[in-house]
Design a protein around this motif. Sequence first.
Motif, PDB file in Angstrom:
ATOM      1  N   TRP A 254      79.868  25.628 -25.655  1.00  0.00           N
ATOM      2  CA  TRP A 254      78.697  25.266 -24.859  1.00  0.00           C
ATOM      3  C   TRP A 254      77.956  24.061 -25.442  1.00  0.00           C
ATOM      4  O   TRP A 254      77.341  23.289 -24.698  1.00  0.00           O
TER       5      TRP A 254
ATOM      6  N   PRO B 292      80.183  24.937 -16.501  1.00  0.00           N
ATOM      7  CA  PRO B 292      80.637  26.069 -17.320  1.00  0.00           C
ATOM      8  C   PRO B 292      82.153  26.061 -17.489  1.00  0.00           C
ATOM      9  O   PRO B 292      82.883  25.482 -16.684  1.00  0.00           O
TER      10      PRO B 292
ATOM     11  N   TYR C 114      71.684  28.354 -15.992  1.00  0.00           N
ATOM     12  CA  TYR C 114      72.218  29.110 -17.120  1.00  0.00           C
ATOM     13  C   TYR C 114      71.366  28.850 -18.364  1.00  0.00           C
ATOM     14  O   TYR C 114      71.158  27.702 -18.747  1.00  0.00           O
TER      15      TYR C 114
ATOM     16  N   LEU D 263      78.915  33.380 -20.739  1.00  0.00           N
ATOM     17  CA  LEU D 263      78.039  32.543 -19.935  1.00  0.00           C
ATOM     18  C   LEU D 263      76.583  32.736 -20.349  1.00  0.00           C
ATOM     19  O   LEU D 263      76.208  33.781 -20.885  1.00  0.00           O
TER      20      LEU D 263
ATOM     21  N   SER E 205      72.608  33.399 -19.782  1.00  0.00           N
ATOM     22  CA  SER E 205      71.877  34.323 -18.920  1.00  0.00           C
ATOM     23  C   SER E 205      71.337  33.611 -17.690  1.00  0.00           C
ATOM     24  O   SER E 205      70.908  32.455 -17.750  1.00  0.00           O
ATOM     25  N   THR E 206      71.334  34.314 -16.565  1.00  0.00           N
ATOM     26  CA  THR E 206      70.745  33.782 -15.330  1.00  0.00           C
ATOM     27  C   THR E 206      69.539  34.617 -14.892  1.00  0.00           C
ATOM     28  O   THR E 206      69.056  34.480 -13.775  1.00  0.00           O
TER      29      THR E 206
END
Length: 344
Positions: free
Chosen positions: A131, A142, A266, A276, A278-279
Amino acid sequence: MKLIRYLITGFFGAICLLLATLLPGFAQELQRYTFDSRHMGTQVNIILYAGNEALAIRASEAAFDRIEELNQLMSDYIATSEVNLVSEKSGSGEWVSINEDLYGLLQTSGQLSEMTNGLFDVTMGPLTHEWRYIRMMAEPEPPDDEKLERLLKKVGYQHLEFDEQTRSVRLNKRGMQLDLGGIAKGYAADKAIEKLKEFGIKSALVDAGGDITVSAPPPGRESWTVAVPKSTAADKNSTASLKLHNKTITTSGDMFQFLEFEGVRYSHIINPKTGLGSTFRIQATVISEDGMVADALASACTLMLPDQCLRLINGIDNAEAIIFRSREGEIEEWTTAGFDRFLD
């Protein structure tokens, strides 16, 4: 009798004068001093109360040195750090003897991983490194499912093993990497406060990039006052004012660091189970007597639903939390059972 009284008085006065000379700050009014220095990739600020400037400078320099000592051990940005040495040996079966600070931190990290059901995990280096690269891209996006699957196979706190007799650790799967970004600053802030106390500094605040540890209150006050943002949006100015002493407070969320892709936001905080960010649009502030606990659990709480975080924190001694979630333009708020006692 009068002569004896004079001799005693004179002797006592000489002792006081000697102590004032030998012990900086003796019988002096405490003054507020502020210092800053860059460590662990962030600005570290120290506020302390001391009897004179010379003592304040010596104490703050020792505290900054202690933080940098830990940084040299724990940063995965430093090629020669012990953290990177452990990662380089991953999958080899070789044990790596490490410093007691790092060993203790890794042991605590394992306990916190168990408490959070793996949402806090210091072995998520393969994901965080990926990332970091993505955020540097001109058009970040992503990782695809295939890449995520490969990376996730290299993550898992259960694969970090300990040998207490030799104070050694090893990662038992090749390609694993440690990343202590979610716990090291909380630990460093605690250790900086400990170092200041060695210099007789009883009242101090150390802010390590948002991980704030405070010792006894400033002179004449009952507590330190710390402001916490009440929003998950960077352009909001609303804050909650908290009264603290002998505590660490840490706030995590996507207020300033996030990535948007195809309409989805994100967080920079990565879920070790999905790979991934957090949303949830959640900001969590955790208060604890232990900097590692506050640091790690604040990050983990942003990966949970608010009621899950409340259950977790309510079950931990001497820990409290306040959670904000942005949803449909409104800010929702939750607090743990004993949080209100810290409100100013």
